[in-house]
Design an enzyme around this catalytic site. Structure first.
Site, PDB file in Angstrom:
ATOM      1  N   GLU A   1       1.648   2.139   6.740  1.00  0.00           N
ATOM      2  CA  GLU A   1       0.964   3.398   7.101  1.00  0.00           C
ATOM      3  C   GLU A   1       1.020   3.737   8.596  1.00  0.00           C
ATOM      4  O   GLU A   1       0.037   4.099   9.210  1.00  0.00           O
ATOM      5  CB  GLU A   1      -0.498   3.321   6.614  1.00  0.00           C
ATOM      6  CG  GLU A   1      -0.601   3.034   5.121  1.00  0.00           C
ATOM      7  CD  GLU A   1      -2.018   2.838   4.625  1.00  0.00           C
ATOM      8  OE1 GLU A   1      -2.966   3.031   5.409  1.00  0.00           O
ATOM      9  OE2 GLU A   1      -2.192   2.470   3.448  1.00  0.00           O
TER      10      GLU A   1
ATOM     11  N   GLU B   1       1.558   0.634  -5.151  1.00  0.00           N
ATOM     12  CA  GLU B   1       0.094   0.557  -5.296  1.00  0.00           C
ATOM     13  C   GLU B   1      -0.448   1.601  -6.271  1.00  0.00           C
ATOM     14  O   GLU B   1      -1.472   2.208  -6.061  1.00  0.00           O
ATOM     15  CB  GLU B   1      -0.578   0.773  -3.937  1.00  0.00           C
ATOM     16  CG  GLU B   1      -0.101  -0.132  -2.831  1.00  0.00           C
ATOM     17  CD  GLU B   1      -0.856   0.068  -1.528  1.00  0.00           C
ATOM     18  OE1 GLU B   1      -1.909   0.728  -1.521  1.00  0.00           O
ATOM     19  OE2 GLU B   1      -0.394  -0.451  -0.488  1.00  0.00           O
TER      20      GLU B   1
END
Ligand code: G3I
Length: 388
Positions: A180, A295
């Site tokens: 991220e 995820e």
């Protein structure tokens, strides 16, 4: 217990009805609404999801890995959880056990107990493990802010990666090396996220992390992992393009990157990912990169309707999204963020459903019963060409 089982049986029958009504009847196998088998140790999931009917078996037959994020304390402390993970997954990822906050109780101390439980469990069950993650702006230990400075940040990052990736060298299928790092809303050059690593080391922290990880582990597939890059909305398109630009810069600089992780935290009330993501995956394939669904979960918090109807909307996202992604030759790994709703990160005030109703984002519900999402994910896996 009998009364509880009856109510769950009623729920399953209603789900079957809703499935038929929702045009997703092909998702649910015959007998989905039937009573569950039970044994002395408590109720078990229906036989139609075990053995050759398991997600793991279907994935193997279609040349891919399927799995979930896991919690070490549950693997050792809850037999039903351990059995489900062993039966359904061919790849695991620690939900939190390999993050700085879990590994680094003190600047000069590491705690690998949680991660080691997962590696031992996976080895015992013939499962792969992916590492998550070596460098992130979140899950940093309490001592980090007062200890890591511009002067020593590169050394802390390098030593952390050398120690952690070195310990598991040769044992992991992949590492989320940097997690991220892109956030166009930060307003910084190249859409980089405002993070302690960027502030203390500069943009080079990303390639430093990848080069250090490669030196520590010659075989793990080094991955850049991010979220909200799935939809064709303006924001997610902008973020996806910034991720692609980052990867192109890294490849041009000869940085060792093998894959991109698309986290796939999806919302059943939003539009479905489509052409933009498909183009992104194909551009990465053209650069020789793999793409992992890392995820996945599908939250239903904004949906109206009863649990059965929401389940079907969630299942529809699993089937359509994974069918699209798994049709791409460079997408051969799919993990959900957890396997049972009982421990989903989506519970609670910030992400939970209105009025505290339970979230149902995963292939198994809080009672370890398969949800329509299980059959949807398995249907998507079966939509791939068979290899075995
Ligand atoms: O282990 C401590 C415990 O000792 C303490 O008593 C408790 C209360 O403070 O906190 C526990 O740590 C929590 C940890 O999860 C383990 O449960 C942290 O506070 C909590 O912040 C942490 O949340 C995790 C979050 O990442 C931040 O690391 C979630 O479980 C996890 O699902 C979530 O996963 C992230 C991925 O890593 C990256 N992509 C997004 C995804 C969802 O946010």
């Amino acid at each position: 217990m009998a009364a509880e089982r009856r109510s769950r049986r009623e729920f399953l029958k209603r789900a079957t009805t809703a499935a038929a009504a929702g045009g997703l009847a092909d998702l649910l196998p015959a007998g989905y609404g039937e009573a569950r088998e039970s044994d002395g140790g408590g109720a078990r999931t229906p036989a139609d999801v075990a053995g050759k009917h398991s997600m793991r078996a279907h994935a193997a037959a279609h040349g891919m890995l399927v799995g979930c994020a896991v919690i070490p304390e549950k693997l050792t402390g809850e037999q039903e959880y351990a059995n489900l993970v062993a039966e359904q997954a061919s790849i695991l990822v620690p939900e939190n056990a390999l993050k700085w906050a879990a590994l680094r109780p003190a600047p000069d101390r590491y705690d690998f107990r949680g991660a080691d439980i997962i590696l031992v469990f996976a080895q015992a069950h013939g499962q792969k493990v992916r590492g998550h993650n070596l460098c992130w702006h979140e899950a940093l230990p309490a001592w980090f802010a007062s200890t890591v400075t511009r002067e020593n940040a590169a050394q802390f990052l390098t030593e952390h990666i050398q120690t952690v990736a070195g310990r598991y060298a040769g044992k992991l299928q992949a590492w989320d090396v940097v997690n991220e790092a892109i956030d166009p809303k930060s307003g910084l050059p190249d859409g980089l996220r405002k993070s302690p690593w960027l502030e203390m080391i500069g943009p080079d922290y990303i390639e430093l992390a990848f080069r250090t990880a490669r030196k520590a582990d010659a075989t793990a597939l080094l991955t850049y992992n991010d979220y909200s890059i799935e939809l064709d909305s303006p924001d997610q398109t902008e973020k996806r393009e910034a991720v692609l630009a980052l990867v192109k810069r890294m490849k041009a600089n000869g940085a060792p990157i093998d894959a991109v992780g698309v986290q796939s935290h999806l919302d059943a009330s939003a539009e479905l990912p489509g052409a933009g993501l498909q183009k992104f995956v194909r551009e990465l394939a053209a650069m020789g990169l793999q793409v992992f669904v890392t995820e996945m979960d599908v939250n239903d918090r904004k949906l109206q309707g009863n649990a059965e109807e929401r389940d079907l909307a969630v299942a529809g996202v699993y089937r359509n999204y994974l069918t699209m992604m798994l049709a791409e030759p460079n997408v051969n790994v799919a993990l959900t963020w957890g396997i049972t709703d009982r421990y989903t990160w989506l519970k609670g005030a910030k992400y939970g459903r209105a009025h505290g109703e339970p979230e149902r984002p995963l292939p198994f519900d809080a009672d370890y019963l398969p949800t329509p999402a299980f059959f949807a994910e398995r249907t998507a896996i079966d939509s791939r060409r068979k290899t075995a």
